[in-house]
Design an enzyme around this catalytic site. Structure first.
Site, mmCIF file in Angstrom:
data_model
loop_
_atom_site.group_PDB
_atom_site.id
_atom_site.type_symbol
_atom_site.label_atom_id
_atom_site.label_comp_id
_atom_site.label_asym_id
_atom_site.label_seq_id
_atom_site.Cartn_x
_atom_site.Cartn_y
_atom_site.Cartn_z
ATOM 1 N N HIS A 117 0.825 -1.210 0.000
ATOM 2 C CA HIS A 117 0.000 0.000 0.000
ATOM 3 C C HIS A 117 0.859 1.259 0.000
ATOM 4 C CE1 HIS A 117 -4.140 -1.828 1.082
ATOM 5 N NE2 HIS A 117 -3.371 -2.743 0.515
ATOM 6 N N ASP A 118 2.075 1.167 0.556
ATOM 7 C CA ASP A 118 3.004 2.295 0.480
ATOM 8 C C ASP A 118 3.537 2.450 -0.948
ATOM 9 O OD1 ASP A 118 4.729 4.366 1.541
ATOM 10 O OD2 ASP A 118 6.389 2.938 1.314
ATOM 11 N N SER B 267 5.795 6.891 2.904
ATOM 12 C CA SER B 267 4.827 7.969 3.145
ATOM 13 C C SER B 267 3.620 7.461 3.920
ATOM 14 C CB SER B 267 4.389 8.616 1.820
ATOM 15 O OG SER B 267 3.694 7.688 1.021
ATOM 16 N N ASP C 130 2.930 -21.065 1.432
ATOM 17 C CA ASP C 130 2.822 -22.147 0.452
ATOM 18 C C ASP C 130 1.972 -21.655 -0.717
ATOM 19 O OD1 ASP C 130 0.285 -22.016 1.519
ATOM 20 O OD2 ASP C 130 0.434 -23.895 2.610
ATOM 21 N N ASP D 197 -9.732 -8.128 7.920
ATOM 22 C CA ASP D 197 -10.370 -7.591 9.133
ATOM 23 C C ASP D 197 -11.578 -6.724 8.797
ATOM 24 O OD1 ASP D 197 -8.622 -8.726 10.948
ATOM 25 O OD2 ASP D 197 -7.263 -6.999 10.960
ATOM 26 N N THR E 120 -1.354 -15.684 0.486
ATOM 27 C CA THR E 120 -1.216 -16.979 1.164
ATOM 28 C C THR E 120 -0.922 -16.798 2.654
ATOM 29 O OG1 THR E 120 -0.195 -19.167 1.052
ATOM 30 C CG2 THR E 120 1.269 -17.321 0.729
ATOM 31 N N ASP F 37 -6.775 -18.377 2.801
ATOM 32 C CA ASP F 37 -6.599 -19.810 2.514
ATOM 33 C C ASP F 37 -6.529 -20.537 3.844
ATOM 34 O OD1 ASP F 37 -3.978 -19.664 3.500
ATOM 35 O OD2 ASP F 37 -3.010 -20.077 1.576
#
Ligand code: HEM
Ligand SMILES: *[C@@H]1O[C@H](CO)[C@@H](O)[C@H](O)[C@H]1NC(C)=O
Ligand SMILES: *[C@@H]1O[C@H](CO)[C@@H](O)[C@H](O)[C@H]1NC(C)=O
Length: 362
Positions: free
Chosen positions: A75-76, A93, A223, A204, A199, A216
């Site tokens: 996400h950065d 940032s 894996d 949340d 994986t 998973d």
């Protein structure tokens, strides 16, 4: 088309062997702390790795914080465009300007890990970018089966927050996701390789009633199970009373969440063969993920000014077994979308169909 896909898959497989050969026998320096590294400038990082393992990752676990640290690096970094005008990339940032970037819709739940990292970051002399991307490499290394990610040291402090709308969302179409990755410099094959991260992942906020719902059945192991389970016929939603939320589609197992985007990418002709090629090919997955992460974690950076400190990253434990179908599943449940590649023969776990337990929060 078929040949282009296959040769790209092959190129990835070959990259695997090259990556391993590149672990050279260069001269090492011994740090005051006793560890060895190729460059004396990296010595300052060993105490930081210890600090991160103790204070952030509960003693080198592949738990929620390690998972979130990996998501944070994406996400950065993805706040970047090869055409300019979309942020500084892998510059930290998201940590330094957390008050602004955590409000973006795609960053739902990210405040938990920025809040967790900030006091630890402040105990170090690292820039936000070095800290975010070191923490991701270390957290990933805690997951058995993961490749040992690279770490390049010396990012300058970020200048400004990334703009909103650079991070793909699970409700996005494959076309828009691939367009966003292309704008940041990634091919469809590289985008699929990066999704190996799912994986070791759980959601949340997609369905806030069921935090920690894994993607998973093995969220503590790096894996290729994600690539298999996303292909299995969907039966239910993990939410209470089979309730669904935007961004998810039917999952094969109770307690497991399937992102709409992962499923769409597994089925789309532009990406299906890259997806299927990862199923039970641990070495291909490791090499492709390692190479794409190496690119992601220096997006927007002048790499000629960075020092290669990859040898401060812990060596992950290997994963050498074959993956298996979850109990009661078999090849007849696979929604094959790449007819040109053979599908591997896999055993099935014994017993009744499992309910996947949530990933515990911190
Ligand atoms: C198509 C692009 C992607 C989409 C749409 C996507 C979407 C999501 C969503 C919705 C979640 C759950 C967030 C929550 O509810 O808590 C998630 C979790 C996660 N994602 Fe992605 N993701 C993408 C690509 C990536 C990439 C490229 C990486 C890393 C290289 C990554 C790493 C993770 C990790 C590690 C988690 C689990 C975080 C945790 O368990 O705390 N994702 N992703
Ligand atoms: C940070 O830098 C200062 C000044 O250079 C130094 O005294 C201190 O020991 C450093 N701290 C860490 C944790 O490396
Ligand atoms: C859950 O709901 C979906 C439709 O929303 C349905 O297709 C599926 O059969 C349901 N599964 C169970 C186990 O109730």
């Amino acid at each position: 088309m078929a040949f282009a896909r296959l040769s790209a898959i092959l190129a990835l497989a070959l990259a695997a062997t090259n990556v391993q050969a590149a672990a050279t026998t260069a001269k090492k320096v011994t740090c005051p702390t006793g560890q060895q590294t190729a460059n004396a400038a990296c010595c300052a990082l060993f105490p930081v790795v210890d600090l991160i393992q103790t204070q952030l990752f509960d003693g080198a676990e592949c738990g929620e914080e390690a998972h979130s640290a990996l998501r944070l690096s994406f996400h950065d970094a993805i706040g970047f465009s090869i055409h300019g005008g979309k942020g500084g990339g892998a510059d930290g940032s998201i940590l330094a300007f957390a008050d602004q970037e955590t409000i973006f819709h795609a960053n739902g739940g990210i405040d938990e890990i920025t809040d967790g990292q900030t006091p630890i970051w402040q105990q170090t002399n690292l820039t936000a970018g070095d800290f975010v991307h070191l923490a991701a490499a270390v957290g990933t290394a805690n997951c058995p089966g993961a490749p040992r990610l690279e770490f390049k040291f010396g990012r300058p402090a970020p200048k400004a927050p990334a703009p909103d709308k650079t991070i793909p969302e699970p409700t996005d179409s494959v076309s828009s996701i691939l367009a966003r990755f292309a704008d940041a410099g990634f091919s469809p094959a590289e985008a699929v390789a990066l999704l190996a991260s799912h994986t070791v992942a759980a959601a949340d906020v997609v369905d806030p009633n069921i935090p920690g719902t894994p993607f998973d059945s093995t969220p503590f192991t790096f894996d290729s199970q994600i690539f298999l389970e996303v292909l299995l016929k969907g039966r239910l939603f993990p939410g209470k009373n089979n309730a669904s939320a935007p961004g998810e589609v039917l999952s094969p197992l109770a307690g497991e969440m399937r992102l709409q985007s992962d499923f769409a990418i597994s089925q789309d002709p532009r990406t299906a063969c890259f997806w299927q090629a990862m199923v039970d090919d641990q070495l291909l997955m490791m090499a492709a993920f390692k190479a794409s992460m190496a690119k992601l974690q220096v997006l927007g950076q002048d790499t000629s000014k960075l020092v290669d400190c990859s040898d401060v990253v812990p060596v992950p434990k290997p994963f050498t077994q074959q993956i298996k179908y979850p109990a009661t599943f078999s090849k007849k449940d696979v929604q094959i979308a790449c007819p040109i590649l053979p599908f591997p023969n896999l055993a099935t776990v014994a017993g009744p169909a499992p309910t996947v337990p949530p990933v515990p929060g911190s």
